[in-house]
Design an enzyme around this catalytic site. Structure first.
Site, PDB file in Angstrom:
ATOM      1  N   PRO A   2       5.149  -0.472  -2.218  1.00  0.00           N
ATOM      2  CG  PRO A   2       5.307   0.334  -4.427  1.00  0.00           C
ATOM      3  CD  PRO A   2       4.111   0.049  -3.429  1.00  0.00           C
ATOM      4  CD  GLU A   3       8.858  -1.274   3.069  1.00  0.00           C
ATOM      5  OE1 GLU A   3       9.942  -0.919   3.712  1.00  0.00           O
ATOM      6  OE2 GLU A   3       7.936  -1.854   3.509  1.00  0.00           O
ATOM      7  CE  LYS A  52       8.752   4.013   1.442  1.00  0.00           C
ATOM      8  NZ  LYS A  52       7.948   4.307   2.749  1.00  0.00           N
ATOM      9  CG  HIS A  86      -8.565  -1.426 -10.310  1.00  0.00           C
ATOM     10  ND1 HIS A  86      -9.539  -0.942  -9.898  1.00  0.00           N
ATOM     11  CD2 HIS A  86      -8.636  -2.755  -9.816  1.00  0.00           C
ATOM     12  CE1 HIS A  86     -10.229  -2.091  -9.178  1.00  0.00           C
ATOM     13  NE2 HIS A  86      -9.794  -3.114  -9.093  1.00  0.00           N
ATOM     14  NE  ARG A 104      -6.174   1.227   0.009  1.00  0.00           N
ATOM     15  CZ  ARG A 104      -5.642   1.204   1.356  1.00  0.00           C
ATOM     16  NH1 ARG A 104      -4.924   0.165   1.278  1.00  0.00           N
ATOM     17  NH2 ARG A 104      -5.934   1.892   2.025  1.00  0.00           N
ATOM     18  NE  ARG A 249       1.551   1.772   8.322  1.00  0.00           N
ATOM     19  CZ  ARG A 249       2.359   2.027   6.924  1.00  0.00           C
ATOM     20  NH1 ARG A 249       3.136   2.948   6.926  1.00  0.00           N
ATOM     21  NH2 ARG A 249       2.501   0.960   6.346  1.00  0.00           N
TER      22      ARG A 249
END
Length: 259
Positions: A2-3, A52, A86, A104, A249
DNA sequence: CCCTATGTTCCCAA
DNA sequence: CTTGGGAACATAGG
């Protein structure tokens, strides 16, 4: 993942649900997460976004801070007693349950005793003065895309929206920050506000697995013009979108019109 | 097996 | 001090 627009989407949805609500219980299901003491019984004030990061201020003055990093998700559950796989952290309220799901395990959770100072010098939706940006960037020789994504300078812009903003104003991601004129900074400020606000209205960008608080996809992926568009024609000039690596990136841009 | 991933931080080199 | 590159974190998917 998410940004700014995605975190803002979660923040707005959370405000409707948990502002003023009491935490009945918490469960930490991942040993990597900081063990947070004495959350039970505390009441959450209005959730806020800082870049963020999500801030949950408590009635005892402490602030619970959550950063989702790459794969963190928040999911509101009302009728599913078994947490999804998760699931790393659960906050129980009388009206439902807030689950942090993070395959992750990069997401971070922490508590501070007082309101954290702003981490970034500029916020695209608040203090985003072209002149101050122009002065601040004037001596920086790093690529403009790296500057936009550096959270010490600007709060909340990540890889997708950096690509989209630079394409909108026809500036190459490789341009040196110090090369931008005041007029270009003015265009950048307007484009950033437009794109980020529109993405918020769309509840974020789902190119792979972003989901909002209720598990719904966003809509801004239908408005992307360069991100993940390698090989497709540029909507400004018909040039072919390229993908290069910049600051580590994947970076999408039109080499024909982004100069 | 290879590569990629919407993020951040740390180490090292120039 | 500044900048860039790479690795690390840990996992899923193409």
């Amino acid at each position: 993942m998410p940004e700014l627009p995605e975190v803002e989407t979660l923040c707005r949805q959370l405000r409707e649900l948990i502002a003023g609500k009491k935490i009945l219980a918490i469960r930490i299901l991942d040993s990597k997460l900081e063990n947070i003491e004495n959350l039970e019984g505390r009441t959450i004030r209005l959730p806020c976004r800082a870049g963020k990061c999500l801030h949950f201020r408590l009635d005892d003055g402490r602030v619970l801070m959550l950063h989702l990093r790459m794969t963190g998700r928040l999911l509101w559950q009302t009728d599913q007693p078994v947490p999804a796989s998760h699931t790393r952290f659960i906050m129980q309220f009388d009206c439902g349950r807030l689950d942090l799901i993070d395959p992750r395990r990069f997401a971070t959770l922490g508590v501070q005793n007082e309101n954290p100072a702003p981490k970034a010098e500029f916020d695209p939706l608040n203090n985003f003065s072209p002149r101050l940006l122009w002065e601040r960037g004037g001596k920086k020789i790093l690529p403009i895309k790296s500057f936009l994504m550096d959270q010490r300078y600007i709060a909340g812009i990540g890889n997708i929206y950096a690509c989209e903003i630079l394409h909108e104003i026809s500036i190459s991601p490789r341009r040196k920050t110090s090369d931008l004129s005041l007029a270009e900074w003015r265009k950048l400020v307007i484009a950033a506000r437009d794109i980020l606000n529109k993405a918020i209205t769309c509840r974020g960008t789902t190119v792979s697995d972003w989901r909002d608080l209720f598990g719904q996809k966003g809509e801004y992926q239908n408005h992307l013009r360069v991100y993940a568009k390698e090989g497709e024609p540029c909507c400004h000039c018909g040039g072919i979108i390229e993908r290069v690596k910049l600051s580590g990136r994947g970076t999408y841009f039109c080499p024909a019109c982004q100069l």
